[in-house]
Design an enzyme around this catalytic site. Structure first.
Site, PDB file in Angstrom:
ATOM      1  N   ARG A 142      44.514  41.829  44.845  1.00  0.00           N
ATOM      2  CA  ARG A 142      45.140  43.058  45.317  1.00  0.00           C
ATOM      3  C   ARG A 142      46.065  42.927  46.521  1.00  0.00           C
ATOM      4  O   ARG A 142      46.854  43.818  46.797  1.00  0.00           O
ATOM      5  CB  ARG A 142      44.052  44.099  45.614  1.00  0.00           C
ATOM      6  CG  ARG A 142      43.414  44.642  44.353  1.00  0.00           C
ATOM      7  CD  ARG A 142      42.194  45.469  44.675  1.00  0.00           C
ATOM      8  NE  ARG A 142      41.159  44.624  45.261  1.00  0.00           N
ATOM      9  CZ  ARG A 142      39.985  45.074  45.702  1.00  0.00           C
ATOM     10  NH1 ARG A 142      39.726  46.358  45.662  1.00  0.00           N
ATOM     11  NH2 ARG A 142      39.096  44.236  46.200  1.00  0.00           N
ATOM     12  N   TYR A 178      23.685  41.338  40.705  1.00  0.00           N
ATOM     13  CA  TYR A 178      24.452  42.453  40.118  1.00  0.00           C
ATOM     14  C   TYR A 178      23.734  43.067  38.916  1.00  0.00           C
ATOM     15  O   TYR A 178      23.781  44.271  38.690  1.00  0.00           O
ATOM     16  CB  TYR A 178      25.858  41.998  39.723  1.00  0.00           C
ATOM     17  CG  TYR A 178      26.749  41.752  40.921  1.00  0.00           C
ATOM     18  CD1 TYR A 178      27.348  42.815  41.597  1.00  0.00           C
ATOM     19  CD2 TYR A 178      26.971  40.469  41.414  1.00  0.00           C
ATOM     20  CE1 TYR A 178      28.146  42.604  42.716  1.00  0.00           C
ATOM     21  CE2 TYR A 178      27.770  40.247  42.531  1.00  0.00           C
ATOM     22  CZ  TYR A 178      28.350  41.326  43.169  1.00  0.00           C
ATOM     23  OH  TYR A 178      29.130  41.108  44.284  1.00  0.00           O
ATOM     24  N   ARG A 214      40.107  34.121  45.588  1.00  0.00           N
ATOM     25  CA  ARG A 214      40.659  35.441  45.294  1.00  0.00           C
ATOM     26  C   ARG A 214      42.174  35.488  45.476  1.00  0.00           C
ATOM     27  O   ARG A 214      42.726  36.538  45.807  1.00  0.00           O
ATOM     28  CB  ARG A 214      39.992  36.523  46.170  1.00  0.00           C
ATOM     29  CG  ARG A 214      38.494  36.671  45.961  1.00  0.00           C
ATOM     30  CD  ARG A 214      38.204  37.137  44.535  1.00  0.00           C
ATOM     31  NE  ARG A 214      36.834  37.615  44.425  1.00  0.00           N
ATOM     32  CZ  ARG A 214      36.488  38.901  44.351  1.00  0.00           C
ATOM     33  NH1 ARG A 214      37.395  39.841  44.351  1.00  0.00           N
ATOM     34  NH2 ARG A 214      35.225  39.228  44.243  1.00  0.00           N
ATOM     35  N   ASP A 224      36.463  37.570  36.045  1.00  0.00           N
ATOM     36  CA  ASP A 224      35.464  37.992  37.020  1.00  0.00           C
ATOM     37  C   ASP A 224      34.137  37.327  36.690  1.00  0.00           C
ATOM     38  O   ASP A 224      33.899  36.944  35.540  1.00  0.00           O
ATOM     39  CB  ASP A 224      35.297  39.518  37.037  1.00  0.00           C
ATOM     40  CG  ASP A 224      34.607  39.953  38.324  1.00  0.00           C
ATOM     41  OD1 ASP A 224      35.271  39.971  39.367  1.00  0.00           O
ATOM     42  OD2 ASP A 224      33.385  40.223  38.290  1.00  0.00           O
ATOM     43  N   ARG A 242      48.351  45.912  37.784  1.00  0.00           N
ATOM     44  CA  ARG A 242      47.099  46.658  37.816  1.00  0.00           C
ATOM     45  C   ARG A 242      47.320  48.159  37.671  1.00  0.00           C
ATOM     46  O   ARG A 242      46.446  48.882  37.194  1.00  0.00           O
ATOM     47  CB  ARG A 242      46.401  46.312  39.140  1.00  0.00           C
ATOM     48  CG  ARG A 242      45.075  46.923  39.367  1.00  0.00           C
ATOM     49  CD  ARG A 242      43.993  46.357  38.468  1.00  0.00           C
ATOM     50  NE  ARG A 242      42.758  46.919  38.945  1.00  0.00           N
ATOM     51  CZ  ARG A 242      42.331  48.131  38.635  1.00  0.00           C
ATOM     52  NH1 ARG A 242      43.019  48.883  37.814  1.00  0.00           N
ATOM     53  NH2 ARG A 242      41.190  48.573  39.140  1.00  0.00           N
TER      54      ARG A 242
HETATM   55  O1  1CP Z   1      40.030  33.911  42.814  1.00  0.00           O
HETATM   56  C1  1CP Z   1      40.809  34.412  42.001  1.00  0.00           C
HETATM   57  O2  1CP Z   1      41.985  34.668  42.255  1.00  0.00           O
HETATM   58  C2  1CP Z   1      40.305  34.671  40.583  1.00  0.00           C
HETATM   59  C3  1CP Z   1      39.847  35.979  40.394  1.00  0.00           C
HETATM   60  C4  1CP Z   1      38.440  36.438  40.768  1.00  0.00           C
HETATM   61  C5  1CP Z   1      37.276  35.740  41.129  1.00  0.00           C
HETATM   62  C6  1CP Z   1      37.106  34.261  41.407  1.00  0.00           C
HETATM   63  C7  1CP Z   1      38.088  37.795  40.682  1.00  0.00           C
HETATM   64  C8  1CP Z   1      39.020  38.888  40.341  1.00  0.00           C
HETATM   65  N1  1CP Z   1      36.741  37.921  40.910  1.00  0.00           N
HETATM   66  C9  1CP Z   1      36.224  36.694  41.204  1.00  0.00           C
HETATM   67  C10 1CP Z   1      34.816  36.339  41.480  1.00  0.00           C
HETATM   68  C11 1CP Z   1      33.872  37.379  41.931  1.00  0.00           C
HETATM   69  N2  1CP Z   1      33.732  38.668  41.463  1.00  0.00           N
HETATM   70  C12 1CP Z   1      32.838  37.159  42.870  1.00  0.00           C
HETATM   71  C13 1CP Z   1      32.534  35.815  43.506  1.00  0.00           C
HETATM   72  C14 1CP Z   1      33.516  35.460  44.551  1.00  0.00           C
HETATM   73  C15 1CP Z   1      33.445  36.212  45.853  1.00  0.00           C
HETATM   74  O3  1CP Z   1      32.368  36.207  46.465  1.00  0.00           O
HETATM   75  O4  1CP Z   1      34.476  36.743  46.255  1.00  0.00           O
HETATM   76  C16 1CP Z   1      32.108  38.345  43.013  1.00  0.00           C
HETATM   77  C17 1CP Z   1      30.920  38.584  43.922  1.00  0.00           C
HETATM   78  C18 1CP Z   1      32.682  39.302  42.121  1.00  0.00           C
HETATM   79  C19 1CP Z   1      32.210  40.674  41.871  1.00  0.00           C
HETATM   80  C20 1CP Z   1      33.293  41.646  42.099  1.00  0.00           C
HETATM   81  N3  1CP Z   1      34.344  41.827  41.247  1.00  0.00           N
HETATM   82  C21 1CP Z   1      33.485  42.485  43.233  1.00  0.00           C
HETATM   83  C22 1CP Z   1      32.560  42.597  44.441  1.00  0.00           C
HETATM   84  C23 1CP Z   1      31.606  43.726  44.246  1.00  0.00           C
HETATM   85  C24 1CP Z   1      30.615  43.941  45.401  1.00  0.00           C
HETATM   86  O5  1CP Z   1      30.705  45.023  46.012  1.00  0.00           O
HETATM   87  O6  1CP Z   1      29.760  43.089  45.645  1.00  0.00           O
HETATM   88  C25 1CP Z   1      34.687  43.205  43.008  1.00  0.00           C
HETATM   89  C26 1CP Z   1      35.303  44.256  43.870  1.00  0.00           C
HETATM   90  C27 1CP Z   1      35.210  42.743  41.751  1.00  0.00           C
HETATM   91  C28 1CP Z   1      36.477  43.154  41.112  1.00  0.00           C
HETATM   92  C29 1CP Z   1      37.573  42.164  41.159  1.00  0.00           C
HETATM   93  N4  1CP Z   1      37.486  40.884  40.671  1.00  0.00           N
HETATM   94  C30 1CP Z   1      38.684  40.250  40.803  1.00  0.00           C
HETATM   95  C31 1CP Z   1      39.615  41.171  41.389  1.00  0.00           C
HETATM   96  C32 1CP Z   1      41.063  40.900  41.655  1.00  0.00           C
HETATM   97  C33 1CP Z   1      38.900  42.370  41.607  1.00  0.00           C
HETATM   98  C34 1CP Z   1      39.469  43.656  42.160  1.00  0.00           C
HETATM   99  C35 1CP Z   1      39.591  44.601  41.045  1.00  0.00           C
HETATM  100  C36 1CP Z   1      40.820  45.455  41.038  1.00  0.00           C
HETATM  101  O7  1CP Z   1      41.931  44.981  40.799  1.00  0.00           O
HETATM  102  O8  1CP Z   1      40.644  46.668  41.207  1.00  0.00           O
END
Ligand code: 1CP
Length: 350
Positions: free
Chosen positions: A31, A153, A27, A76, A40
Site C-alpha cells: 500500500r 489467525y 511487504r 498472503d 487495488r
Molecule cells: O512482501 C510482499 O511484498 C508480499 C506480499 C505479502 C506478504 C509477504 C502480503 C500482502 N502479505 C504478506 C504476509 C503476511 N500477511 C504476514 C506475515 C508478514 C508480516 O508479519 O508482515 C501476515 C501476518 C499477514 C496477515 C495480513 N494480511 C495482515 C495483518 C493482519 C493483522 O492485523 O495481524 C494484513 C493487513 C494482510 C493484508 C495484506 N497482505 C498483503 C497486503 C499488501 C495486504 C494489505 C491489503 C490491502 O491491500 O488492503
C-alpha cells in the site's frame, strides 16, 4: 532456465562473495506504493491474490520503481487456511477476518489436507507468470506463514492484541493445538515445495507471532513445527529464510534449524548475532521500519550503522526488521536502496 542477471541476493544467502550487499524489503509490494493502490482501487485484495496477471503486476512494481535485488511473490499467508477450508474476508481498515474461527475439535474437523497443484494453483500460476515477466532480472522469493502464526489467525479469526483465544487453546487443549499444527505444517511443507517446483529461487517462513510465546512454549508450539517444515520442504539448492519476530530467546534453535538465513527484527544487534553464529547462517535485516519516516541523511546514517555492525564479507541481506509501513513515502525507500547499494561496496573488497 534463464540465467539471473542479478543473483546478489542468492549469493549472499549462501555466504558466497558479492560485490555489494543486496537489499529487498518485507511487504515491498503493497500500500505505500501509489501504483499498488491504483490496482487495488479496481480490484479487491482476494481477487488480486487469485488473478495471476494482477499478482504479477504488483510483484514487479518494486523491482521497476524501487530497484530492489529480489522480488517476493504477491500473495498472503492466509491462502493456506483458506485452502484448508477456512474462507476469509478482507475488511477495510481492519484486515483479514475468518468468519468461522477454529475453537474446538468439532470446528477443527473441517480442516482438510491440501493439494497445492489444485487448491493453490492460482499462486503457482502467478509464480510461473512472474518468473517469465522477470526474465531473469532478479530472483523470486516464495513465502509462507509458520504453522504457529497461521494457527493464531485460524483460532483468533483476525489480528489480535492479546491472543487470548489461541493461548486459551494451547493451555486448555494442547492436544488439539498440536494436532492442528501438525496438519498446518504438512500443508506449509507441500505448499513451499510446490512453489519451488513452480520456479521460486528461495523461500521465507514468516513467524510473525512467535514472539508472543514464552521460550518453552515457542519451542513446543512454534519451533518444533518450523523444524518439521524445514525438514519436509523439497528443495534443490534454493535457500530457506526463517524470520521470527521478537524471538531473542530461541535464536540458537533458529540458527540450528537447517535454515540458510536468519531474519532479524530491529531490536537485535546484527553484529553481535553474527559473532555468535559465525558462518553457520547468513543474516537478513534489520533496519527499524519507522526509520523510513526520517530524512534521507538520517536514513543513510542508520543504514550505514547496520552495514558497519555486520562488517566485512558476505552473508548479509539488507532488509527492514519487519514489513514496510503503508504511509512511508516511496522516495524514502528508494533512498535507502540507493544508500545500501553505494555504501556497502567497501565491505566486499577482499
Ligand atoms: O512482501 C510482499 O511484498 C508480499 C506480499 C505479502 C506478504 C509477504 C502480503 C500482502 N502479505 C504478506 C504476509 C503476511 N500477511 C504476514 C506475515 C508478514 C508480516 O508479519 O508482515 C501476515 C501476518 C499477514 C496477515 C495480513 N494480511 C495482515 C495483518 C493482519 C493483522 O492485523 O495481524 C494484513 C493487513 C494482510 C493484508 C495484506 N497482505 C498483503 C497486503 C499488501 C495486504 C494489505 C491489503 C490491502 O491491500 O488492503
Amino acid at each position: 532456465m534463464v540465467d539471473l542477471q542479478n543473483d546478489l541476493f542468492l549469493r549472499a544467502c549462501k555466504r558466497l562473495p558479492v560485490e555489494r550487499t543486496p537489499i529487498w524489503v518485507m511487504r515491498q509490494a503493497g500500500r505505500y506504493l501509489p501504483e499498488y493502490r491504483a490496482v487495488r482501487q479496481q480490484f479487491d485484495f482476494i481477487t488480486m491474490c487469485k488473478t495471476p496477471e494482477l499478482a504479477t503486476e504488483v510483484t514487479l512494481q518494486p523491482i521497476d520503481i524501487i530497484g530492489v535485488d529480489a522480488a517476493i511473490i504477491f500473495s498472503d499467508i492466509l491462502v493456506i487456511p483458506e485452502a484448508m477450508g477456512m474462507p476469509f474476508e478482507m475488511h477495510e481498515g481492519r484486515g483479514p477476518v475468518f468468519p468461522s474461527p477454529i475453537r474446538n475439535e468439532a470446528d477443527a474437523k473441517i480442516l482438510k489436507d491440501i493439494d497445492p497443484a489444485d487448491d493453490l494453483k492460482y499462486v503457482l500460476d502467478a509464480v510461473s507468470l512472474t518468473k517469465s515477466e522477470l526474465n531473469g532480472r532478479v530472483p523470486l522469493i516464495g513465502f509462507s506463514g509458520s504453522p504457529w502464526t497461521l494457527l493464531t489467525y485460524m483460532v483468533e479469526g483476525q489480528g489480535s492484541k492479546t491472543f487470548s483465544a489461541v493461548k486459551k487453546m494451547i493451555y486448555s487443549n494442547p492436544k488439539l493445538a498440536h494436532s492442528i499444527l501438525n496438519k498446518i505444517a504438512d500443508a506449509v511443507s507441500a505448499y513451499l515445495s510446490a512453489k519451488i517446483e513452480a520456479g521460486v529461487n528461495a523461500v521465507q517462513i514468516f513467524d510473525t507471532w512467535g514472539g508472543i510465546l514464552s521460550k518453552d512454549d515457542f519451542e513446543s508450539f512454534s519451533m518444533q513445527y518450523i523444524s518439521k517444515v524445514i525438514s519436509q520442504v523439497k528443495r534443490k539448492d534454493e535457500p530457506l529464510i526463517v524470520f521470527a519476530k521478537g524471538v531473542h530467546f530461541s535464536l540458537d534453535q533458529l540458527a540450528d534449524s537447517g535454515a540458510d538465513v536468519l531474519g532479524l527484527d530491529w531490536t537485535m544487534d546484527i553484529g553481535q548475532v553474527r559473532k555468535k553464529f559465525g558462518d553457520k547462517v547468513a543474516l537478513q535485516g534489520n533496519l527499524d521500519p519507522t526509520v523510513l519516516y526520517a530524512d534521507h541523511e538520517k536514513i543513510k546514517q542508520e543504514a550505514v550503522k547496520i552495514l558497519n555492525a555486520f562488517g566485512n564479507g558476505s552473508g548479509h541481506i539488507f532488509n527492514l526488521g519487519h514489513g514496510i509501513l503503508p504511509d512511508v513515502p516511496p522516495e524514502n525507500l528508494k533512498a535507502l536502496v540507493n544508500v545500501v547499494k553505494e555504501e556497502s561496496v567497501v565491505y566486499h573488497t577482499a
